[in-house]
Write a protein that holds these residues in place. Structure first.
Motif: not given
Length: 280
Positions: A187-211
């Motif tokens: 949520f605003h202000r969109y912490g960069i760490n969570t976004i980077r973790l999601a990016e790496l998880a995506k590369k691992q093949g995980a399904t990403i669910i975002a609130f």
């Protein structure tokens, strides 16, 4: 004045890929529009100057200059924390009791019920039920939301990890694969760490669910399922009751869809002798 987010919401169904890219920057980095010409903004975003101008006109502005003035005003606005109190002050009356403010939360929840796609909710429950392991992350205002969801979800399905600052990120993410789910609270202000973790998880093949709080927030670049709670001019604190209601309903639906699994976990939980850990 009609809000920027409302203008986008009204037109987003017809957005091209380039328009969606521009819209994402409206939420993640409005300074690009406030501080740069149409040509420079287009260069930084990766679209043409003409596309920037067409986007502004699609939203009902006379041209880029009109849109830019709106963003210049927006970027100098107070933080959402100030908005949280100011909205209460502007609506202040002697009847503005705790209970009446709770009714405001009820109306917010009703709005979210109308917004969230049934298909997205069904897919969310299905993915969480079938996942071999689940990793949940959120920082700042999103941390408490992520913590509660991880706790509740681990009670009913197990194999859930909540990311904390002390975690070894590489070890945690190395355990993710195509049968894993990564849940991001952003949520605003969109912490960069969570976004980077999601990016790496995506590369691992995980399904990403975002609130998140809008369908173009930065996290949506990586999400497979986006649960966007999009409410006009409300601070993140105002969104919390609706987010908790949504999370709790997802947990409840999981227990209803998999009653045997839930009963087995409940039996194991209740069967542990833990009287020394509780006052009663």
């Amino acid at each position: 004045m009609e809000s920027l987010y409302k203008k986008i919401k009204e037109h987003q169904a017809s957005f091209s890929k380039s328009f969606k890219k521009i819209a994402s920057y409206i939420y993640s980095d409005p300074s690009i529009f406030a501080m740069n010409s149409a040509q420079e903004a287009g260069r930084k975003i990766g679209v043409s100057e003409t596309t920037i101008i067409r986007f502004a006109r699609t939203l009902g502005y006379d041209g880029y200059k009109s849109l830019q003035q709106t963003y210049q005003q927006r970027i100098f606005e107070k933080s959402s924390l100030s908005d949280f109190r100011n909205r209460k002050v502007s609506n202040h009356s002697e009847n503005n009791t705790v209970k009446n403010l709770m009714f405001n939360d009820i109306r917010t929840i009703q709005t979210v019920i109308e917004q969230i796609s049934e298909t997205d909710l069904d897919q969310t429950v299905t993915k969480l039920l079938s996942a071999e392991n689940i990793y949940i992350a959120g920082v700042r205002s999103s941390y408490a939301l992520a913590s509660w969801f991880a706790y509740a979800l681990n009670l009913v399905v197990g194999n859930v990890r909540h990311h904390t600052p002390d975690d070894d990120i590489l070890v945690q993410l190395s355990e993710l694969h195509e049968n894993s789910v990564f849940v991001a609270f952003s949520f605003h202000r969109y912490g960069i760490n969570t976004i980077r973790l999601a990016e790496l998880a995506k590369k691992q093949g995980a399904t990403i669910i975002a609130f998140t709080d809008n369908p173009y927030s930065p996290i949506t670049e990586y999400s497979d399922i986006t649960l966007a709670i999009q409410l006009e001019e409300l601070s993140t604190l105002d969104l919390v009751p609706a987010v908790f209601s949504l999370m709790n309903s997802i947990i409840a639906t999981i227990t209803l869809r998999a009653p045997e699994m839930f009963q087995q976990r409940a039996a194991r939980f209740d069967g542990i002798e833990a009287s020394k850990f509780f006052a009663k």
